[in-house]
Scaffold this motif. Structure first.
Motif, PDB file in Angstrom:
ATOM      1  N   VAL A  60      54.468 -29.954 -44.608  1.00 36.54           N
ATOM      2  CA  VAL A  60      54.857 -31.282 -45.066  1.00 36.54           C
ATOM      3  C   VAL A  60      55.016 -31.194 -46.584  1.00 36.54           C
ATOM      4  N   TRP A  61      56.242 -31.377 -47.037  1.00 37.78           N
ATOM      5  CA  TRP A  61      56.560 -31.265 -48.461  1.00 37.78           C
ATOM      6  C   TRP A  61      56.820 -32.679 -48.973  1.00 37.78           C
ATOM      7  N   THR A  62      55.780 -33.283 -49.552  1.00 34.12           N
ATOM      8  CA  THR A  62      55.921 -34.632 -50.081  1.00 34.12           C
ATOM      9  C   THR A  62      56.571 -34.571 -51.460  1.00 34.12           C
ATOM     10  N   ASN A  63      57.176 -35.662 -51.851  1.00 33.71           N
ATOM     11  CA  ASN A  63      57.855 -35.742 -53.149  1.00 33.71           C
ATOM     12  C   ASN A  63      58.814 -34.583 -53.349  1.00 33.71           C
ATOM     13  N   HIS A  64      59.483 -34.172 -52.258  1.00 30.96           N
ATOM     14  CA  HIS A  64      60.342 -32.990 -52.335  1.00 30.96           C
ATOM     15  C   HIS A  64      61.503 -33.185 -53.306  1.00 30.96           C
ATOM     16  N   ALA A  65      61.933 -34.429 -53.532  1.00 34.16           N
ATOM     17  CA  ALA A  65      63.036 -34.664 -54.472  1.00 34.16           C
ATOM     18  C   ALA A  65      62.636 -34.245 -55.886  1.00 34.16           C
ATOM     19  N   LEU A  66      61.363 -34.410 -56.218  1.00 31.64           N
ATOM     20  CA  LEU A  66      60.888 -33.954 -57.534  1.00 31.64           C
ATOM     21  C   LEU A  66      60.937 -32.426 -57.617  1.00 31.64           C
ATOM     22  N   SER A  67      60.589 -31.767 -56.517  1.00 28.27           N
ATOM     23  CA  SER A  67      60.683 -30.298 -56.480  1.00 28.27           C
ATOM     24  C   SER A  67      62.127 -29.848 -56.570  1.00 28.27           C
ATOM     25  N   ARG A  68      63.009 -30.565 -55.884  1.00 27.45           N
ATOM     26  CA  ARG A  68      64.438 -30.214 -55.927  1.00 27.45           C
ATOM     27  C   ARG A  68      64.920 -30.223 -57.377  1.00 27.45           C
ATOM     28  N   ASP A  69      64.489 -31.221 -58.145  1.00 25.72           N
ATOM     29  CA  ASP A  69      64.871 -31.289 -59.557  1.00 25.72           C
ATOM     30  C   ASP A  69      64.221 -30.172 -60.367  1.00 25.72           C
ATOM     31  N   ALA A  70      62.915 -29.974 -60.151  1.00 27.07           N
ATOM     32  CA  ALA A  70      62.174 -28.967 -60.930  1.00 27.07           C
ATOM     33  C   ALA A  70      62.661 -27.553 -60.642  1.00 27.07           C
ATOM     34  N   LEU A  71      63.135 -27.318 -59.423  1.00 29.13           N
ATOM     35  CA  LEU A  71      63.597 -25.986 -59.017  1.00 29.13           C
ATOM     36  C   LEU A  71      65.124 -25.951 -58.960  1.00 29.13           C
ATOM     37  N   GLY A  72      65.741 -26.768 -59.790  1.00 32.42           N
ATOM     38  CA  GLY A  72      67.192 -26.885 -59.814  1.00 32.42           C
ATOM     39  C   GLY A  72      67.858 -25.881 -60.753  1.00 32.42           C
ATOM     40  N   PHE A  73      68.964 -26.294 -61.317  1.00 37.58           N
ATOM     41  CA  PHE A  73      69.813 -25.407 -62.116  1.00 37.58           C
ATOM     42  C   PHE A  73      69.052 -24.711 -63.243  1.00 37.58           C
ATOM     43  N   ASP A  74      68.358 -25.485 -64.084  1.00 38.71           N
ATOM     44  CA  ASP A  74      67.710 -24.890 -65.261  1.00 38.71           C
ATOM     45  C   ASP A  74      66.671 -23.835 -64.881  1.00 38.71           C
ATOM     46  N   GLU A  75      65.805 -24.184 -63.936  1.00 40.89           N
ATOM     47  CA  GLU A  75      64.753 -23.240 -63.525  1.00 40.89           C
ATOM     48  C   GLU A  75      65.360 -22.011 -62.847  1.00 40.89           C
ATOM     49  N   THR A  76      66.386 -22.222 -62.049  1.00 41.06           N
ATOM     50  CA  THR A  76      67.041 -21.100 -61.365  1.00 41.06           C
ATOM     51  C   THR A  76      67.724 -20.189 -62.374  1.00 41.06           C
ATOM     52  N   GLN A  77      68.361 -20.778 -63.363  1.00 44.13           N
ATOM     53  CA  GLN A  77      69.007 -19.972 -64.403  1.00 44.13           C
ATOM     54  C   GLN A  77      67.964 -19.137 -65.153  1.00 44.13           C
ATOM     55  N   ARG A  78      66.828 -19.736 -65.508  1.00 43.54           N
ATOM     56  CA  ARG A  78      65.742 -18.995 -66.184  1.00 43.54           C
ATOM     57  C   ARG A  78      65.254 -17.836 -65.313  1.00 43.54           C
ATOM     58  N   TRP A  79      65.070 -18.116 -64.036  1.00 47.04           N
ATOM     59  CA  TRP A  79      64.584 -17.106 -63.087  1.00 47.04           C
ATOM     60  C   TRP A  79      65.561 -15.927 -63.022  1.00 47.04           C
ATOM     61  N   LEU A  80      66.840 -16.223 -62.927  1.00 44.75           N
ATOM     62  CA  LEU A  80      67.846 -15.152 -62.863  1.00 44.75           C
ATOM     63  C   LEU A  80      67.934 -14.398 -64.188  1.00 44.75           C
ATOM     64  N   GLN A  81      67.858 -15.107 -65.299  1.00 39.67           N
ATOM     65  CA  GLN A  81      67.896 -14.449 -66.604  1.00 39.67           C
ATOM     66  C   GLN A  81      66.687 -13.538 -66.798  1.00 39.67           C
ATOM     67  N   ASN A  82      65.525 -13.955 -66.301  1.00 32.63           N
ATOM     68  CA  ASN A  82      64.332 -13.099 -66.368  1.00 32.63           C
ATOM     69  C   ASN A  82      64.543 -11.819 -65.566  1.00 32.63           C
ATOM     70  N   LYS A  83      65.216 -11.919 -64.431  1.00 32.19           N
ATOM     71  CA  LYS A  83      65.516 -10.731 -63.640  1.00 32.19           C
ATOM     72  C   LYS A  83      66.490  -9.814 -64.378  1.00 32.19           C
ATOM     73  N   LEU A  84      67.456 -10.407 -65.048  1.00 33.56           N
ATOM     74  CA  LEU A  84      68.414  -9.595 -65.818  1.00 33.56           C
ATOM     75  C   LEU A  84      67.722  -8.852 -66.961  1.00 33.56           C
ATOM     76  N   ALA A  85      66.632  -9.407 -67.456  1.00 29.17           N
ATOM     77  CA  ALA A  85      65.883  -8.778 -68.544  1.00 29.17           C
ATOM     78  C   ALA A  85      65.043  -7.595 -68.051  1.00 29.17           C
ATOM     79  N   GLN A  86      65.066  -7.333 -66.750  1.00 33.57           N
ATOM     80  CA  GLN A  86      64.305  -6.220 -66.159  1.00 33.57           C
ATOM     81  C   GLN A  86      65.278  -5.301 -65.417  1.00 33.57           C
ATOM     82  N   PRO A  87      66.114  -4.571 -66.155  1.00 28.07           N
ATOM     83  CA  PRO A  87      67.203  -3.808 -65.525  1.00 28.07           C
ATOM     84  C   PRO A  87      66.755  -2.722 -64.553  1.00 28.07           C
TER      85      PRO A  87
END
Length: 129
Positions: A60-87
């Motif tokens: 049961v994922w309550t307040n999932h819309a808040l998670s959708r925002d928190a795990l949206g574009f900005d966080e995903t971009q940071r996550w991918l950029q962190n992976k790029l920093a580890q070649p």
């Protein structure tokens, strides 16, 4: 029925989400789940086997819309950029492609990737509230 709870109001980024997964899924383990989609998938296979043994489970994922925002574009971009920093750790071509797709509006956010991991486990019910 075993019930796992994720509170989206407490998810401000990827590490917060995994803190909740660890609280819910790893309480009886002597190791912690890292911020890894593959790791989460592996742990959900354990839940699958418990369900097959007769112990149904629901997330049961309550307040999932808040998670959708928190795990949206900005966080995903940071996550991918962190992976790029580890070649030496990640397939740079694939990660760059994922980042390009995200920036072009065609890529998946981390929230959407989490939903895909759950979708790979049809025995596990996921309730987004």
């Amino acid at each position: 029925m075993k019930q796992y709870r994720i509170n989206g109001a407490e998810v401000h980024g990827i590490p917060d989400l995994y803190e909740q997964f660890n609280r819910e899924l790893m309480a009886e383990e002597d190791w912690r789940l890292g911020s890894s989609l593959d790791g989460l998938n592996d742990v959900l296979y354990r839940v699958d086997s418990e369900i097959r043994d007769g112990d149904p489970a629901v997330f049961v994922w309550t307040n999932h819309a808040l998670s959708r925002d928190a795990l949206g574009f900005d966080e995903t971009q940071r996550w991918l950029q962190n992976k790029l920093a580890q070649p030496t750790s990640f397939n740079q071509q694939r990660i760059q492609s994922d980042l390009d797709e995200l920036r072009n509006g065609a890529g998946k956010t981390y929230f959407e990737l989490i939903l895909e991991v759950f979708a790979d486990h049809p025995l596990i019910e996921l309730e987004l509230r």
